[in-house]
Design an enzyme around this catalytic site. Structure first.
Site, short mmCIF file in Angstrom:
data_model
loop_
_atom_site.label_atom_id
_atom_site.label_comp_id
_atom_site.label_asym_id
_atom_site.label_seq_id
_atom_site.Cartn_x
_atom_site.Cartn_y
_atom_site.Cartn_z
N ASP A 1 0.84 -1.20 0.00
CA ASP A 1 0.00 0.00 0.00
C ASP A 1 0.88 1.26 0.00
O ASP A 1 0.38 2.38 -0.03
CB ASP A 1 -1.02 -0.01 1.15
CG ASP A 1 -0.39 -0.04 2.51
OD1 ASP A 1 0.84 -0.22 2.60
OD2 ASP A 1 -1.11 0.12 3.52
N SER A 2 2.21 1.06 -0.04
CA SER A 2 3.14 2.17 -0.33
C SER A 2 2.77 2.78 -1.68
O SER A 2 3.17 3.91 -1.99
CB SER A 2 4.58 1.67 -0.34
OG SER A 2 4.69 0.49 -1.13
N ASP B 1 -1.13 -6.12 -0.10
CA ASP B 1 -1.43 -5.48 1.18
C ASP B 1 -2.92 -5.26 1.37
O ASP B 1 -3.61 -4.84 0.44
CB ASP B 1 -0.75 -4.10 1.23
CG ASP B 1 0.53 -4.13 2.05
OD1 ASP B 1 0.74 -5.09 2.82
OD2 ASP B 1 1.32 -3.19 1.90
N LYS C 1 -1.03 -9.39 3.09
CA LYS C 1 -0.24 -8.90 4.24
C LYS C 1 -1.09 -7.88 4.98
O LYS C 1 -1.80 -7.09 4.37
CB LYS C 1 1.07 -8.28 3.75
CG LYS C 1 1.90 -7.65 4.89
CD LYS C 1 3.30 -7.29 4.46
CE LYS C 1 3.43 -5.97 3.71
NZ LYS C 1 2.94 -4.77 4.46
N GLU D 1 -1.05 -5.31 8.79
CA GLU D 1 -0.20 -4.73 9.84
C GLU D 1 -0.81 -4.98 11.22
O GLU D 1 -2.01 -4.78 11.41
CB GLU D 1 -0.06 -3.22 9.61
CG GLU D 1 0.59 -2.89 8.28
CD GLU D 1 0.72 -1.38 8.04
OE1 GLU D 1 0.37 -0.59 8.95
OE2 GLU D 1 1.19 -1.00 6.96
N GLU E 1 9.60 -4.12 10.00
CA GLU E 1 9.98 -2.82 9.40
C GLU E 1 10.60 -1.90 10.44
O GLU E 1 10.00 -1.64 11.50
CB GLU E 1 8.75 -2.16 8.76
CG GLU E 1 9.11 -0.81 8.11
CD GLU E 1 8.09 -0.29 7.11
OE1 GLU E 1 7.12 -1.01 6.80
OE2 GLU E 1 8.29 0.84 6.62
O1 KIV Z 1 3.56 -1.08 1.49
C1 KIV Z 1 4.70 -1.54 1.40
O2 KIV Z 1 5.40 -1.34 0.41
C2 KIV Z 1 5.20 -2.34 2.52
C3 KIV Z 1 6.65 -2.67 2.53
C4 KIV Z 1 7.45 -1.48 2.68
C5 KIV Z 1 6.99 -3.71 3.53
O3 KIV Z 1 4.45 -2.68 3.37
#
Ligand code: KIV
Length: 283
Positions: A46-47, A85, A115, A117, A184
């Site tokens: 989600d970056s 994510d 994934k 958090e 992280e």
């Molecule tokens: O959103 C993302 O790119 C991430 C990574 C930096 C681990 O969660």
């Protein structure tokens, strides 16, 4: 390793002491390049919110954004395992929503795992998602969706209380059935301590060399994202500078009539133009 990388490959790699490589991607061409380069896993992070969509942080990213970009990445990845994510608030409104949203990333997006958090606070969601047949990667330490709680991008686990929490959460995620956990911006000695005590692989980002694998954001690795560069990033090439140079040359050539030439153009028989010259439209 030419076979598809799977959850079993993650666990096997840890057993064999083989480091796992993961990079983010958000589109088809990047995913294809990374896959052909041999990366083990591609994270549709989600970056995306910052490095592709231009938001300040990840909290504006939606499920629809994630599904859309996951679809594109999956089309480009043949061997690498695609993990997507779960965005902000997509797993905080009850287990049913969590399973439904995780399910969308798999059934619509086509990824092989998700994934999310957090640790103890989301453990029931993790269990429900895994029970639905969706493999889960955890994410501990600095968790970007909580930027407003942390008060900025900061390393986590520097006090006994926070170090203990990260360690405990990692054990809880493993017990709940997660097949890997991202650490992280965790101090490297704490990341090494946790990695040694888990059976599932840790994937580090800003957490030192002793994690079982590493992940970086592709826009950071390639110099495409130029707003800021976190301390943990290594820039392997400068595509930002290359695009800047290419754009400047293009602008100059367009303005000076150097581009395009005949080589970049299509031809037509002269008789067609001659014929056109004779026509007078009544317009
Ligand atoms: O959103 C993302 O790119 C991430 C990574 C930096 C681990 O969660």
């Amino acid at each position: 390793m030419n076979n598809k990388f799977t959850t079993a490959s993650f666990l096997e790699s840890k057993k064999q002491g083989r480091k796992i490589s993961m990079l983010t991607a958000y589109d088809y061409p990047t995913a294809k390049i990374l896959d052909e380069a041999g990366v083990d896993s591609i994270l549709v992070g989600d970056s995306l919110g910052m490095v592709v969509l231009g938001y300040e942080d990840t909290t504006r990213v939606t499920m629809d954004d994630m599904v859309h970009h996951t679809k594109a990445v999956v089309r480009g990845a043949k061997r690498a395992m695609v993990v997507a994510d779960m965005p902000f608030l997509s797993y905080h409104t009850g287990k049913n929503d969590s399973v439904k949203n995780a399910g969308r990333l798999v059934s619509e997006g086509g990824c092989k795992a998700i994934k999310l958090e957090g640790g103890e606070d989301i453990i029931e969601d993790v269990k429900a998602i895994i029970s639905a047949g969706i493999p889960v990667v955890g994410h501990l330490g600095y968790t970007p969706q909580s930027i407003n709680v942390f008060g900025g991008h900061k390393a986590q686990g520097k006090t006994i209380a926070t170090a203990k929490k990260i360690y405990r959460d990692a054990l809880l995620l493993q017990k709940a059935g997660a097949f890997s956990v991202v650490l992280e911006c965790v101090p490297y000695k704490l990341a090494a301590f946790i990695s040694k005590r888990l059976d599932i692989p840790t994937i580090g980002i800003g957490s030192g060399p002793d994690c079982d694998g590493q992940v970086l954001v592709i826009q950071d690795v390639t110099g495409m994202f130029r707003d800021f560069t976190p301390k943990h990033v290594k820039k392997y090439t400068d595509m930002g500078a290359a695009i800047d140079m290419a754009a400047k040359s293009y602008i100059e050539e367009v303005q000076n009539g150097v581009f395009p030439t005949e080589k970049n153009s299509f031809t037509v028989d002269d008789s067609i133009i001659e014929e056109l010259e004779k026509i007078k439209f009544d317009i």
